[in-house]
Scaffold this active site. Sequence first.
Site, PDB file in Angstrom:
ATOM      1  N   ARG A  76      73.991  24.785  14.790  1.00 23.97           N
ATOM      2  CA  ARG A  76      75.403  25.169  14.766  1.00 23.97           C
ATOM      3  C   ARG A  76      75.785  25.475  13.314  1.00 23.97           C
ATOM      4  O   ARG A  76      75.714  24.602  12.458  1.00 23.97           O
ATOM      5  CB  ARG A  76      76.273  24.037  15.295  1.00 23.97           C
ATOM      6  CG  ARG A  76      76.139  23.792  16.802  1.00 23.97           C
ATOM      7  CD  ARG A  76      77.262  22.903  17.287  1.00 23.97           C
ATOM      8  NE  ARG A  76      77.107  22.489  18.671  1.00 23.97           N
ATOM      9  CZ  ARG A  76      77.502  23.225  19.720  1.00 23.97           C
ATOM     10  NH1 ARG A  76      78.043  24.409  19.538  1.00 23.97           N
ATOM     11  NH2 ARG A  76      77.345  22.764  20.955  1.00 23.97           N
ATOM     12  N   THR A 136      76.341  29.885  27.644  1.00 19.17           N
ATOM     13  CA  THR A 136      76.963  28.572  27.479  1.00 19.17           C
ATOM     14  C   THR A 136      77.154  27.924  28.847  1.00 19.17           C
ATOM     15  O   THR A 136      77.473  28.618  29.827  1.00 19.17           O
ATOM     16  CB  THR A 136      78.335  28.603  26.769  1.00 19.17           C
ATOM     17  OG1 THR A 136      79.008  27.350  26.992  1.00 19.17           O
ATOM     18  CG2 THR A 136      79.257  29.695  27.272  1.00 19.17           C
ATOM     19  N   ASP A 138      79.549  26.166  29.375  1.00 21.52           N
ATOM     20  CA  ASP A 138      81.009  26.050  29.534  1.00 21.52           C
ATOM     21  C   ASP A 138      81.627  27.246  30.254  1.00 21.52           C
ATOM     22  O   ASP A 138      82.761  27.158  30.736  1.00 21.52           O
ATOM     23  CB  ASP A 138      81.685  25.903  28.162  1.00 21.52           C
ATOM     24  CG  ASP A 138      81.330  24.603  27.469  1.00 21.52           C
ATOM     25  OD1 ASP A 138      80.685  23.761  28.104  1.00 21.52           O
ATOM     26  OD2 ASP A 138      81.700  24.439  26.299  1.00 21.52           O
ATOM     27  N   ARG A 173      83.670   1.346  44.486  1.00 19.32           N
ATOM     28  CA  ARG A 173      84.135   1.467  43.109  1.00 19.32           C
ATOM     29  C   ARG A 173      84.788   2.822  42.862  1.00 19.32           C
ATOM     30  O   ARG A 173      84.572   3.773  43.619  1.00 19.32           O
ATOM     31  CB  ARG A 173      82.938   1.375  42.150  1.00 19.32           C
ATOM     32  CG  ARG A 173      82.486  -0.026  41.918  1.00 19.32           C
ATOM     33  CD  ARG A 173      81.231  -0.037  41.058  1.00 19.32           C
ATOM     34  NE  ARG A 173      80.890  -1.405  40.692  1.00 19.32           N
ATOM     35  CZ  ARG A 173      79.687  -1.806  40.328  1.00 19.32           C
ATOM     36  NH1 ARG A 173      78.690  -0.939  40.288  1.00 19.32           N
ATOM     37  NH2 ARG A 173      79.473  -3.047  39.992  1.00 19.32           N
ATOM     38  N   MET A 180      80.678  17.907  30.659  1.00 19.21           N
ATOM     39  CA  MET A 180      80.880  18.633  29.391  1.00 19.21           C
ATOM     40  C   MET A 180      81.855  19.786  29.551  1.00 19.21           C
ATOM     41  O   MET A 180      81.995  20.348  30.645  1.00 19.21           O
ATOM     42  CB  MET A 180      79.554  19.146  28.862  1.00 19.21           C
ATOM     43  CG  MET A 180      78.844  18.157  27.984  1.00 19.21           C
ATOM     44  SD  MET A 180      77.489  18.971  27.134  1.00 19.21           S
ATOM     45  CE  MET A 180      77.020  17.676  26.011  1.00 19.21           C
ATOM     46  N   ARG A 286      72.637  20.127  29.996  1.00 21.19           N
ATOM     47  CA  ARG A 286      72.122  21.304  29.278  1.00 21.19           C
ATOM     48  C   ARG A 286      70.606  21.365  29.253  1.00 21.19           C
ATOM     49  O   ARG A 286      70.024  22.293  28.669  1.00 21.19           O
ATOM     50  CB  ARG A 286      72.619  21.271  27.832  1.00 21.19           C
ATOM     51  CG  ARG A 286      73.970  21.830  27.699  1.00 21.19           C
ATOM     52  CD  ARG A 286      74.508  22.032  26.314  1.00 21.19           C
ATOM     53  NE  ARG A 286      73.726  21.766  25.157  1.00 21.19           N
ATOM     54  CZ  ARG A 286      74.255  21.378  23.987  1.00 21.19           C
ATOM     55  NH1 ARG A 286      75.546  21.189  23.885  1.00 21.19           N
ATOM     56  NH2 ARG A 286      73.496  21.197  22.941  1.00 21.19           N
TER      57      ARG A 286
HETATM   58  O1  F6P Z   1      79.391  24.373  24.110  1.00 20.99           O
HETATM   59  C1  F6P Z   1      78.569  23.690  24.987  1.00 20.99           C
HETATM   60  C2  F6P Z   1      78.756  22.208  24.846  1.00 20.99           C
HETATM   61  O2  F6P Z   1      77.782  21.581  25.638  1.00 20.99           O
HETATM   62  C3  F6P Z   1      80.144  21.673  25.170  1.00 20.99           C
HETATM   63  O3  F6P Z   1      80.364  21.555  26.546  1.00 20.99           O
HETATM   64  C4  F6P Z   1      80.121  20.363  24.442  1.00 20.99           C
HETATM   65  O4  F6P Z   1      81.412  19.928  24.162  1.00 20.99           O
HETATM   66  C5  F6P Z   1      79.364  20.690  23.195  1.00 20.99           C
HETATM   67  O5  F6P Z   1      78.538  21.781  23.500  1.00 20.99           O
HETATM   68  C6  F6P Z   1      78.518  19.567  22.666  1.00 20.99           C
HETATM   69  O6  F6P Z   1      77.976  19.946  21.450  1.00 20.99           O
HETATM   70  P1  F6P Z   1      76.722  19.272  20.736  1.00 20.99           P
HETATM   71  O7  F6P Z   1      75.505  19.678  21.479  1.00 20.99           O
HETATM   72  O8  F6P Z   1      76.761  19.836  19.358  1.00 20.99           O
HETATM   73  O9  F6P Z   1      76.926  17.790  20.822  1.00 20.99           O
END
Ligand code: F6P
Length: 359
Positions: A76, A136, A138, A173, A180, A286
Amino acid sequence: MKRRIGILTSGGDCPGLNATIRGVAKACYERMGDDVEIVGVVDGYHGLIYGEYHEMKPADFSGILTRGGTILGTSRTPYKQMQVIGEDNVDKVANMKANYKKMKLDCLLTLGGNGTHKTANLLSQEGLNVIGLPKTIDNDIWGTDFTFGFHTAVDIGTEVLDRIHTTASSHKRVMVVEIMGNKVGWLTLYTGVAGGADIIVLPEIPYDIEKIAKAVERRGKAGKGFSVIAVAEGAMDEQEAKMKKKERARQRAQTGVTTATARIARELAELTGYDTRVVLPGHILRGGSPSAYDRVLATQFGVYAAKLVELERYGVTVALSGNAITCNPLCDVAGKAKPVPLDNPLLKVARAMGIAFGG
Ligand code: F6P
């Protein structure tokens, strides 16, 4: 005419990156044969800034369709930092342009999410030939119905909810599962519907904890002594929604409960008396091999990108619109968000099923 193509993967990884790289490469070799050379840039924009790259051969793209993560590595490099000269005195934009030249590239393919697209657009405006590919979990990239990686994460999240159901019902429960998605709720919405969540909490619909508690109690009165709640990582309550991001974070830090998921679980236990647990699938969403859907989408995207390269159509990012693969100008995509609209059809379906949203 010889073409030298650079490829990089940037930002959070996801299933389907290698399938896309493979799609691009195989289609380029098919279309342009020996006239194409591919250079792999290591660890995203980091490799472009610091000149870390290697020549790739056709064999490098075989056997990677099913492989998770990225064979190129990723990192990143926040867009906000791109134009800032840091302690190492490196002018990142100047370096990226210089390395693009040094690599003798005709174009650069950037596989990534929103941050990646902002930098891709910057490089395009600086005169580089750039093509974006939307990845992504997301699914928050403007202009494409779906990004690759999203459907695999939905499948994994669904499996999590399926498994949580059995333990939730055995113990009677409330299970609060964090999915995410720090800005948008696409993944939580699709996972919640596919996994039969009773309550879905999204950043787009700020919640009222009393409403969530009522939904849990309603289920109890109907003889269902357990509830499964899917909460998006970026969820916030109605008060928090009025605050700026920093103020929200400060307030959460003061209370010692930094996530909406943890807060919802704690408050629900107090309000309803149910035994409550938090579940964090996190980066598992992921990981691993792409689903069949994502393998197909990644391959379609890759093949389309290869066509763009041959046509020298740059400054765009590949997209899915309905059933068609198309592209949008990078400048239209960069910096735009894609939240779940409140009139989204799946949201309506979920409400019609009696799923509560807490808002
Ligand atoms: O952008 C994808 C994502 O998995 C988001 O859903 C999550 O908030 C973020 O990346 C987590 O980032 P990292 O892998 O840097 O912890």
